[in-house]
Design an enzyme around this catalytic site. Structure first.
Site, mmCIF file in Angstrom:
data_model
loop_
_atom_site.group_PDB
_atom_site.id
_atom_site.type_symbol
_atom_site.label_atom_id
_atom_site.label_comp_id
_atom_site.label_asym_id
_atom_site.label_seq_id
_atom_site.Cartn_x
_atom_site.Cartn_y
_atom_site.Cartn_z
ATOM 1 N N ASP A 1 43.526 42.203 38.259
ATOM 2 C CA ASP A 1 42.991 40.982 38.863
ATOM 3 C C ASP A 1 41.503 41.162 39.183
ATOM 4 O O ASP A 1 41.145 42.026 39.983
ATOM 5 C CB ASP A 1 43.797 40.695 40.143
ATOM 6 C CG ASP A 1 43.217 39.587 40.977
ATOM 7 O OD1 ASP A 1 42.634 38.661 40.408
ATOM 8 O OD2 ASP A 1 43.355 39.653 42.205
ATOM 9 N N ASP B 1 41.699 48.014 36.509
ATOM 10 C CA ASP B 1 42.305 47.123 37.487
ATOM 11 C C ASP B 1 42.610 45.823 36.733
ATOM 12 O O ASP B 1 41.991 45.551 35.693
ATOM 13 C CB ASP B 1 41.292 46.881 38.617
ATOM 14 C CG ASP B 1 41.730 45.802 39.551
ATOM 15 O OD1 ASP B 1 42.806 45.947 40.135
ATOM 16 O OD2 ASP B 1 41.007 44.797 39.672
ATOM 17 N N VAL C 1 44.164 44.726 47.658
ATOM 18 C CA VAL C 1 45.045 45.068 48.783
ATOM 19 C C VAL C 1 46.441 44.488 48.514
ATOM 20 O O VAL C 1 46.554 43.398 47.963
ATOM 21 C CB VAL C 1 44.438 44.472 50.080
ATOM 22 C CG1 VAL C 1 45.343 44.686 51.258
ATOM 23 C CG2 VAL C 1 43.064 45.063 50.344
ATOM 24 N N SER D 1 49.181 44.694 42.016
ATOM 25 C CA SER D 1 50.037 43.505 41.943
ATOM 26 C C SER D 1 51.451 43.803 41.465
ATOM 27 O O SER D 1 51.654 44.555 40.518
ATOM 28 C CB SER D 1 49.398 42.478 41.010
ATOM 29 O OG SER D 1 50.263 41.374 40.870
ATOM 30 N N LYS D 2 52.391 43.131 42.131
ATOM 31 C CA LYS D 2 53.794 43.201 41.698
ATOM 32 C C LYS D 2 54.034 42.196 40.573
ATOM 33 O O LYS D 2 55.120 42.132 40.009
ATOM 34 C CB LYS D 2 54.724 42.895 42.874
ATOM 35 C CG LYS D 2 54.679 43.998 43.921
ATOM 36 C CD LYS D 2 55.709 43.800 45.008
ATOM 37 C CE LYS D 2 55.788 45.060 45.851
ATOM 38 N NZ LYS D 2 56.056 44.816 47.244
HETATM 39 P P1 B16 Z 1 50.764 40.493 44.251
HETATM 40 P P2 B16 Z 1 44.645 44.123 41.422
HETATM 41 C C1 B16 Z 1 45.742 42.832 43.485
HETATM 42 O O1 B16 Z 1 45.605 42.993 42.095
HETATM 43 C C2 B16 Z 1 44.902 41.669 43.974
HETATM 44 O O2 B16 Z 1 43.514 41.950 43.809
HETATM 45 C C3 B16 Z 1 45.169 41.426 45.425
HETATM 46 O O3 B16 Z 1 44.410 40.329 45.884
HETATM 47 C C4 B16 Z 1 46.664 41.174 45.635
HETATM 48 O O4 B16 Z 1 46.961 40.997 47.006
HETATM 49 C C5 B16 Z 1 47.443 42.369 45.085
HETATM 50 O O5 B16 Z 1 47.127 42.563 43.716
HETATM 51 C C6 B16 Z 1 48.937 42.166 45.201
HETATM 52 O O6 B16 Z 1 49.297 41.119 44.331
HETATM 53 O O7 B16 Z 1 50.902 39.582 45.423
HETATM 54 O O8 B16 Z 1 50.730 39.752 42.912
HETATM 55 O O9 B16 Z 1 51.738 41.634 44.256
HETATM 56 O O10 B16 Z 1 43.250 43.660 41.689
HETATM 57 O O11 B16 Z 1 44.982 45.457 42.047
HETATM 58 O O12 B16 Z 1 45.018 44.013 39.959
HETATM 59 MG MG MG Z 2 41.054 43.613 41.325
#
Ligand code: B16
Ligand code: MG
Length: 211
Positions: free
Chosen positions: A11, A9, A47, A116-117
């Site tokens: 973040d 993962d 999420v 994350s996008k």
């Molecule tokens: P974005 P991960 C996730 O990253 C984050 O933990 C989550 O808090 C966030 O809402 C999601 O990415 C979408 O991120 O707004 O940048 O598209 O932990 O799956 O790496």
């Molecule tokens: Mg994460």
């Protein structure tokens, strides 16, 4: 070797953009007059952006149009992108960097599995844009964690079966996604609360004890 590949993962595992997500959501919630704190923020880990907004809006009285929601999502992401500008290679923890290099030398396939996008932007900021064998992220999937899609795609991209990979996660939704996909999982940070993962990591380098 126990595993052929590791799916990380992003973040909360490779780097800490979670504080920036918190700041951006807090500002968005404050503007709407909605209560928001770190406990609620923890529920947003792993999420997708859209589903995160639905969680934030649980405390909003009344209905909100799709147009307004779309507006909030854009503005939240703008704030977040602004905060990401502060990031540099200094935001890659030394322990994480060293461990990743050791794992690479062991010839394990290494992939990212992130909701994350903005994953590629973040990886570039911390100097890892060309490090991983594959990047599976929020731009490539239709179902976010706890659905296993992002991890199944990552495994596919590195040519491995779920049983051959270990997933590293900091989010409960991410641990659930890994287990739903048939992966073994190691938890770090917030995900240590869950009983689902096979392994628990006190520090990132503890991964070396598992491979
Ligand atoms: P974005 P991960 C996730 O990253 C984050 O933990 C989550 O808090 C966030 O809402 C999601 O990415 C979408 O991120 O707004 O940048 O598209 O932990 O799956 O790496
Ligand atoms: Mg994460």
């Amino acid at each position: 070797m126990r595993f052929e590949g590791i799916i990380f993962d992003l973040d909360g595992v490779i780097c800490s953009t979670d504080e920036y997500h918190y700041e951006a959501w807090k500002k968005s919630a404050d503007d709407l007059g909605i209560y928001f704190d770190k406990q609620i923020n923890n529920r947003l880990r792993g999420v997708s952006r859209g589903e995160s907004l639905e969680i934030v809006l649980e405390r909003y009285d009344g209905m909100m149009s799709q147009e307004k929601k779309a507006e909030i999502l854009i503005s939240k992401n703008d704030i977040y992108l602004q905060l990401l500008q502060k990031m540099s290679t200094k935001d890659l923890d030394k322990d994480v960097k060293k461990t990743l290099e050791i794992l690479k030398k062991k010839e394990l396939k290494l992939a990212i599995g992130s909701s994350s996008k903005n994953a590629k932007i973040i990886l570039k900021k911390i100097g890892l844009e060309n490090f991983f064998d594959a990047i599976s992220d929020g731009t490539m999937i239709t179902k976010s964690k706890p659905d296993p899609e992002v991890f199944l795609l990552a495994a596919d991209m590195i040519g491995l079966k779920p049983q051959e990979c270990l997933v590293i996660e900091d989010a409960i939704a991410g641990v659930e996604a890994a287990k739903a996909g048939g992966f073994e999982c190691a938890a770090i940070g917030d995900a240590l609360k869950s009983d689902l993962p096979e392994y628990k990591l006190n520090t990132f380098s503890d991964i070396l004890k598992l491979v």
